[in-house]
Design an enzyme around this catalytic site. Sequence first.
Site, PDB file in Angstrom:
ATOM      1  N   ARG A  45    -111.782 -13.729 -56.853  1.00  0.00           N
ATOM      2  CA  ARG A  45    -111.798 -12.868 -57.872  1.00  0.00           C
ATOM      3  C   ARG A  45    -112.681 -13.115 -59.068  1.00  0.00           C
ATOM      4  O   ARG A  45    -113.313 -12.171 -59.571  1.00  0.00           O
ATOM      5  CB  ARG A  45    -110.275 -12.774 -58.313  1.00  0.00           C
ATOM      6  CG  ARG A  45    -109.343 -12.522 -57.115  1.00  0.00           C
ATOM      7  CD  ARG A  45    -107.767 -12.079 -57.692  1.00  0.00           C
ATOM      8  NE  ARG A  45    -107.975 -11.052 -58.285  1.00  0.00           N
ATOM      9  CZ  ARG A  45    -108.114 -10.506 -59.535  1.00  0.00           C
ATOM     10  NH1 ARG A  45    -107.961 -11.631 -60.604  1.00  0.00           N
ATOM     11  NH2 ARG A  45    -108.027  -9.680 -59.999  1.00  0.00           N
ATOM     12  N   ARG A  54     -99.520  -7.473 -56.004  1.00  0.00           N
ATOM     13  CA  ARG A  54    -100.050  -8.441 -57.114  1.00  0.00           C
ATOM     14  C   ARG A  54     -98.701  -8.860 -57.893  1.00  0.00           C
ATOM     15  O   ARG A  54     -98.507  -9.935 -58.115  1.00  0.00           O
ATOM     16  CB  ARG A  54    -101.032  -7.855 -57.866  1.00  0.00           C
ATOM     17  CG  ARG A  54    -101.731  -8.904 -58.983  1.00  0.00           C
ATOM     18  CD  ARG A  54    -102.602  -8.064 -60.078  1.00  0.00           C
ATOM     19  NE  ARG A  54    -103.463  -7.328 -59.256  1.00  0.00           N
ATOM     20  CZ  ARG A  54    -104.703  -7.272 -58.953  1.00  0.00           C
ATOM     21  NH1 ARG A  54    -104.975  -8.777 -59.454  1.00  0.00           N
ATOM     22  NH2 ARG A  54    -105.381  -6.545 -58.551  1.00  0.00           N
ATOM     23  N   CYS A  87    -123.118 -23.013 -53.126  1.00  0.00           N
ATOM     24  CA  CYS A  87    -124.672 -22.947 -53.683  1.00  0.00           C
ATOM     25  C   CYS A  87    -124.798 -21.788 -54.007  1.00  0.00           C
ATOM     26  O   CYS A  87    -125.794 -20.927 -53.553  1.00  0.00           O
ATOM     27  CB  CYS A  87    -125.556 -23.615 -52.497  1.00  0.00           C
ATOM     28  SG  CYS A  87    -125.217 -25.234 -52.249  1.00  0.00           S
ATOM     29  N   GLU A 102     -95.172  -0.138 -53.256  1.00  0.00           N
ATOM     30  CA  GLU A 102     -95.874  -0.897 -52.674  1.00  0.00           C
ATOM     31  C   GLU A 102     -96.590  -1.740 -53.527  1.00  0.00           C
ATOM     32  O   GLU A 102     -97.807  -2.022 -53.614  1.00  0.00           O
ATOM     33  CB  GLU A 102     -97.156  -0.204 -52.111  1.00  0.00           C
ATOM     34  CG  GLU A 102     -96.619   1.248 -51.070  1.00  0.00           C
ATOM     35  CD  GLU A 102     -97.959   1.917 -50.759  1.00  0.00           C
ATOM     36  OE1 GLU A 102     -98.934   1.583 -51.224  1.00  0.00           O
ATOM     37  OE2 GLU A 102     -97.772   2.644 -49.689  1.00  0.00           O
ATOM     38  N   PRO A 103     -95.894  -2.685 -54.095  1.00  0.00           N
ATOM     39  CA  PRO A 103     -96.437  -3.733 -55.129  1.00  0.00           C
ATOM     40  C   PRO A 103     -96.910  -4.912 -54.197  1.00  0.00           C
ATOM     41  O   PRO A 103     -96.241  -5.253 -53.188  1.00  0.00           O
ATOM     42  CB  PRO A 103     -95.243  -4.143 -56.136  1.00  0.00           C
ATOM     43  CG  PRO A 103     -94.135  -3.875 -55.123  1.00  0.00           C
ATOM     44  CD  PRO A 103     -94.183  -2.508 -54.120  1.00  0.00           C
ATOM     45  N   TYR A 140    -104.325 -11.983 -53.562  1.00  0.00           N
ATOM     46  CA  TYR A 140    -105.678 -11.930 -53.513  1.00  0.00           C
ATOM     47  C   TYR A 140    -106.474 -12.977 -53.773  1.00  0.00           C
ATOM     48  O   TYR A 140    -107.689 -13.167 -54.242  1.00  0.00           O
ATOM     49  CB  TYR A 140    -106.121 -10.576 -54.406  1.00  0.00           C
ATOM     50  CG  TYR A 140    -105.426  -9.433 -54.272  1.00  0.00           C
ATOM     51  CD1 TYR A 140    -105.555  -8.781 -52.988  1.00  0.00           C
ATOM     52  CD2 TYR A 140    -104.637  -8.934 -55.206  1.00  0.00           C
ATOM     53  CE1 TYR A 140    -104.774  -7.611 -52.904  1.00  0.00           C
ATOM     54  CE2 TYR A 140    -103.847  -7.860 -55.108  1.00  0.00           C
ATOM     55  CZ  TYR A 140    -103.949  -7.137 -53.712  1.00  0.00           C
ATOM     56  OH  TYR A 140    -103.059  -5.937 -53.421  1.00  0.00           O
TER      57      TYR A 140
HETATM   58  N1  LLP Z   1    -100.976   0.286 -51.820  1.00  0.00           N
HETATM   59  C1  LLP Z   1    -101.996   0.542 -51.688  1.00  0.00           C
HETATM   60  C2  LLP Z   1    -102.334   1.638 -50.762  1.00  0.00           C
HETATM   61  C3  LLP Z   1    -103.321  -0.419 -51.913  1.00  0.00           C
HETATM   62  O1  LLP Z   1    -104.628  -0.089 -51.701  1.00  0.00           O
HETATM   63  C4  LLP Z   1    -102.680  -1.427 -52.499  1.00  0.00           C
HETATM   64  C5  LLP Z   1    -104.071  -2.487 -53.184  1.00  0.00           C
HETATM   65  C6  LLP Z   1    -101.597  -1.683 -53.045  1.00  0.00           C
HETATM   66  C7  LLP Z   1    -100.532  -0.991 -52.609  1.00  0.00           C
HETATM   67  C8  LLP Z   1    -101.242  -2.979 -53.634  1.00  0.00           C
HETATM   68  O2  LLP Z   1    -101.600  -3.113 -54.947  1.00  0.00           O
HETATM   69  P1  LLP Z   1    -101.251  -4.320 -56.084  1.00  0.00           P
HETATM   70  O3  LLP Z   1     -99.846  -3.921 -56.185  1.00  0.00           O
HETATM   71  O4  LLP Z   1    -101.555  -5.465 -55.420  1.00  0.00           O
HETATM   72  O5  LLP Z   1    -102.111  -3.889 -57.175  1.00  0.00           O
HETATM   73  N2  LLP Z   1    -108.671  -7.696 -54.297  1.00  0.00           N
HETATM   74  C9  LLP Z   1    -108.265  -6.987 -55.754  1.00  0.00           C
HETATM   75  C10 LLP Z   1    -107.212  -5.683 -55.614  1.00  0.00           C
HETATM   76  C11 LLP Z   1    -107.355  -4.812 -54.328  1.00  0.00           C
HETATM   77  C12 LLP Z   1    -106.220  -4.062 -54.314  1.00  0.00           C
HETATM   78  C13 LLP Z   1    -106.380  -3.010 -53.244  1.00  0.00           C
HETATM   79  N3  LLP Z   1    -105.388  -2.245 -52.776  1.00  0.00           N
HETATM   80  C14 LLP Z   1    -108.099  -8.080 -56.591  1.00  0.00           C
HETATM   81  O6  LLP Z   1    -108.063  -9.177 -56.286  1.00  0.00           O
HETATM   82  O7  LLP Z   1    -107.982  -7.707 -57.843  1.00  0.00           O
END
Ligand code: LLP
Length: 427
Positions: free
Chosen positions: A319, A283, A349, A280-281, A378
């Site tokens: 972020r 980012r 502001c 589940e990538p 994000y």
């Molecule tokens: N799977 C699940 C169950 C998740 O909760 C998440 C992210 C992902 C996959 C994907 O993760 P990634 O590969 O994108 O790291 N807003 C934060 C990141 C929050 C991530 C939440 N869950 C930021 O801007 O750093």
Amino acid sequence: MTATTAHADPASADKACWDGIDLAALARRVGTPCQVYSASAIRTRIDTLQTSLHGLDAQVCYAAKANSNIAILRLMADAGLGADIVSGGELWRCLRAGIPAGRIAFSGVGKTADEIAGALDAGIARFNLESADELQLLQHVASARSVVAHASVRINPDVDAHTHAKISTGKSENKFGVGIDEAREWFAASPRHRHVQLDGLHVHIGSQMLSLDPIRLALRRVAGFWRELAAAGHTIHSIDVGGGLGVCYRAGHDHPIPINDYVGAIRDTLAGFDGRILLEPGRWLMAEAGALLTRVIRVKQGRQRRFLILDAAMNDLIRPSLYDAWHDIVPLVDDARPLQTYDVVGPVCETGDTFASGRELPECKAGDLVLIKATGAYGASMASTYNSRPLAAEVLLDRGRYAVVRKRQTFEDMVAGEQPADRWETP
Ligand code: LLP
């Protein structure tokens, strides 16, 4: 326009040109601030990951929360990806974008009965369950529909992901998943849930991980549990290894895990597993394929600090305010300009509306364009209209062409659904 490779980095040799598009010309066309995404860069990431997964029965389920623009989801669908969703809204978007329901997994601690019903009706592949209450609810809703839902237990392996506390999810004090002891009880009791086929394991310990050790540790714990379950006669059809792969936000400082090392850790830890592996990538696929294109409104010399005031703000990219996150910032100006030290801020502001403090950049003037890098994940998906700033435009670039994939909100769009309280009712 200088020649450039299709998916050149926006800050490379010709930093004003990305995926064949002159960013200055684009800014004149669509205005600023705007999120730009390189389709070539996204496809390269997808191909790299798929190549690395070669020989495995693997399905990549893109984490839609990273960037849920319909055009991005469509691109993922076209490449054969599924989706990891966490809400009814994400389900709706993914289906609308053409991601087949059979490639969708539903995670999250707060799934409601309505959301579960909607997902069952759509025929999603599986639910990643995070509490016993949710297991009961799924059994109840599936039984009312006379269907059998496939479900995985999200394991909370109590592993520290060594990332920012706000995006760590795999410690026992976090709200996510259940411990192996509880999961064991679920499997033991599974014959009682005739409408839930508990046949999968799921784990996701955090985001922006730059070290493989916690990932390996978590996967080892999950693999150990899978072996134990298999020995006890339970069939496990899928193991979902979550997302969390980190990216480079700060050149020369962040060292992302090489993709083959990551997939190698999956191969090693899950060796012998003959079911399907889900990934589940979010980012990793999107972050570096996007940048926030913004213009300098003015430079303000304060009594102590020099402020570079941009037309993008924390509502466009939260972020830095929320996680103190670093994003490289590249003014699209001549590098020969002398360096200056700036606090790079937006017009909102709040003092927290700061993209960077004390950042050394080539001297900037009002009207100059500035790229805030690695905002493809994000960024837009966490945007708001705070300070009544309409949502920014989003643009997809692809080898010399561009498509506006989100029109800049108008003020009218921004207040759609709001109205004066001139119709009072009682419940
Ligand atoms: N799977 C699940 C169950 C998740 O909760 C998440 C992210 C992902 C996959 C994907 O993760 P990634 O590969 O994108 O790291 N807003 C934060 C990141 C929050 C991530 C939440 N869950 C930021 O801007 O750093």
